[in-house]
Scaffold this motif. Structure first.
Motif, PDB file in Angstrom:
ATOM      1  N   ALA A  29       0.825  -1.200   0.000  1.00  0.00           N
ATOM      2  CA  ALA A  29       0.000   0.000   0.000  1.00  0.00           C
ATOM      3  C   ALA A  29       0.861   1.252   0.000  1.00  0.00           C
ATOM      4  N   ARG A  30       0.230   2.372  -0.305  1.00  0.00           N
ATOM      5  CA  ARG A  30       0.882   3.677  -0.211  1.00  0.00           C
ATOM      6  C   ARG A  30       0.841   4.146   1.240  1.00  0.00           C
ATOM      7  N   GLU A  31       1.855   4.908   1.646  1.00  0.00           N
ATOM      8  CA  GLU A  31       1.930   5.421   3.012  1.00  0.00           C
ATOM      9  C   GLU A  31       1.501   6.880   3.019  1.00  0.00           C
ATOM     10  N   LEU A  32       0.387   7.138   3.686  1.00  0.00           N
ATOM     11  CA  LEU A  32      -0.191   8.480   3.739  1.00  0.00           C
ATOM     12  C   LEU A  32      -0.249   8.965   5.186  1.00  0.00           C
ATOM     13  N   GLY A  70      -0.370  13.970   3.130  1.00  0.00           N
ATOM     14  CA  GLY A  70       0.897  13.817   2.434  1.00  0.00           C
ATOM     15  C   GLY A  70       1.229  12.357   2.226  1.00  0.00           C
ATOM     16  N   GLU A  71       2.131  12.100   1.300  1.00  0.00           N
ATOM     17  CA  GLU A  71       2.557  10.733   1.010  1.00  0.00           C
ATOM     18  C   GLU A  71       4.068  10.621   1.147  1.00  0.00           C
ATOM     19  N   ILE A  72       4.505   9.490   1.679  1.00  0.00           N
ATOM     20  CA  ILE A  72       5.925   9.182   1.784  1.00  0.00           C
ATOM     21  C   ILE A  72       6.235   7.989   0.884  1.00  0.00           C
ATOM     22  N   TYR A 124      -2.913   3.024   2.169  1.00  0.00           N
ATOM     23  CA  TYR A 124      -3.961   3.093   1.144  1.00  0.00           C
ATOM     24  C   TYR A 124      -3.598   2.079   0.072  1.00  0.00           C
ATOM     25  N   ASP A 125      -4.334   0.950   0.038  1.00  0.00           N
ATOM     26  CA  ASP A 125      -3.929  -0.130  -0.854  1.00  0.00           C
ATOM     27  C   ASP A 125      -4.543   0.011  -2.245  1.00  0.00           C
ATOM     28  N   HIS A 126      -4.154  -0.911  -3.138  1.00  0.00           N
ATOM     29  CA  HIS A 126      -4.552  -0.815  -4.540  1.00  0.00           C
ATOM     30  C   HIS A 126      -6.023  -1.170  -4.749  1.00  0.00           C
ATOM     31  N   LEU A 157      -5.818   2.281   9.014  1.00  0.00           N
ATOM     32  CA  LEU A 157      -5.202   3.127  10.032  1.00  0.00           C
ATOM     33  C   LEU A 157      -3.983   2.400  10.591  1.00  0.00           C
ATOM     34  N   ASN A 158      -2.803   2.992  10.438  1.00  0.00           N
ATOM     35  CA  ASN A 158      -1.578   2.358  10.918  1.00  0.00           C
ATOM     36  C   ASN A 158      -1.324   2.720  12.370  1.00  0.00           C
TER      37      ASN A 158
END
Length: 357
Positions: A220-223, A239-241, A298-300, A306-307
């Protein structure tokens, strides 16, 4: 002029990060309104104050006057030792800047509550639960917030139930993330791709904490987004890392310059609004106040997970919390001054409570 004590350093694996955050915060405080008192804590727990105490800690030395804390009588508070003996050190508000153990986990907050000194950030409960990743996820789950598969256990359980725990963990499938339950800044974290990595990761995490959390690695993307406020909450843009390393580890955060930060994240307005809603819900679920950074996956498939929440996020030159707030229209000096105001506001509310029955 009121005195603001900025407390940094401490007995934590995040000692060096704390020193970086402290510089940012002290630089951002309006010196025409507040007198800044630096308070540094060494790695073995000694307290000192003085204009060069931070520089001393950076060099592994002690520059400054010893501090003591008086807990008895009406004159509870900080005492500083100078040439002519111990003197009272008047402090009107504290800006805690100790990440991790003994500073972000409710310990320092409890001490300041006893001393009746207002402080920036969450109280004992929010700080403690926000620091313990296992309890944090338990509460998020009870509140119906979306949390990925995880398991938490302590050193005692691992030594006696290793085979059973190993089987439960591997049922998640690889990759896995092994984390000390009560540290931040990715200290002691391992990404495991196989059973050998898993064993090494657990042993490493147990060097930093008696309790650890193992999570299923999500593709997933890290937001991330930042929350500011006590009752009325302001939530930043998202934001995204994009980590330059295998994951967003300590080196990627503070040493290497190979990660990419995208502000604002390239997501739809609907996804951004949902993340902001969940950030508020997470903040309130843990009874937080003042500030927090909330991290998501945020996955595909379009799922938002929530992390974790960070109740005392970093304030270094590359830290996401101030970057996200600034991208949302609040500059660094305005942010720091607002956090101090929120601390004093919360203290006023607490002082109105009845203490007799």
């Amino acid at each position: 002029m009121k005195n603001v004590a900025v407390i940094f350093g401490g007995r934590s694996g995040e000692h060096e990060v704390s020193l970086q955050s402290a510089k940012y915060i002290m630089d951002m405080i309006d010196k025409e309104i507040y007198n800044v008192i630096p308070i540094g804590i060494t790695k073995d727990g000694q307290w000192f104050t003085g204009p060069n105490v931070r520089e001393g800690l950076l060099q592994g030395e002690v520059f400054g006057h010893p501090l003591s804390i008086r807990l008895f009588g009406k004159d509870r508070g900080f005492m500083v030792k100078k040439d002519d003996g111990w003197q009272e050190l008047a402090i009107d508000v504290v800006f805690p800047c100790i990440h991790g153990s003994y500073g972000e986990d409710g310990c320092l907050q409890g001490l300041l509550e006893i001393l009746n000194i207002p402080y920036v950030g969450s109280g004992v409960l929010g700080s403690a639960v926000g620091m313990d990743k296992g309890m944090m996820k338990t509460i998020f789950t009870q509140k119906g917030l979306p949390v990925g598969p995880y398991i938490t256990f302590n050193k005692y359980q691992w030594e006696r139930e290793k085979d059973l725990l190993f089987e439960q963990i591997e049922s998640f499938g690889y990759p896995l993330f092994i984390k000390p339950a009560n540290l931040g800044s990715s200290v002691g974290i391992t990404k495991a791709k196989n059973s050998e990595d898993l064993l090494r990761g657990v042993e490493l995490a147990l060097q930093y904490d008696l309790k650890i959390v193992v999570e299923k690695g999500l593709i997933a993307r890290e937001l991330e987004c930042s929350v500011l406020g006590n009752n009325e909450l302001f939530v930043s843009t998202v934001g995204e890392i994009i980590p330059g390393n295998e994951f967003y580890d300590y080196n990627a955060k503070y040493i290497d310059d190979n990660s990419q930060i995208i502000i604002p994240a390239k997501i739809s307005s609907e996804v951004e609004k949902e993340i902001q809603r969940l950030a508020k819900a997470a903040f309130r679920a843990l009874d937080c106040c003042g500030l927090a950074r909330v991290d998501f996956f945020y996955d595909h498939q379009g799922n938002i997970w929530l992390n974790e929440i960070n109740t005392l996020p970093g304030f270094t030159r590359i830290s996401m919390y101030p970057k996200l707030i600034e991208a949302s229209g609040i500059k660094g000096k305005e942010l720091v001054m607002e956090l101090i105001r929120l601390a004093l506001e919360r203290k006023e509310e607490l002082d109105k409570l009845r203490r007799d029955f």
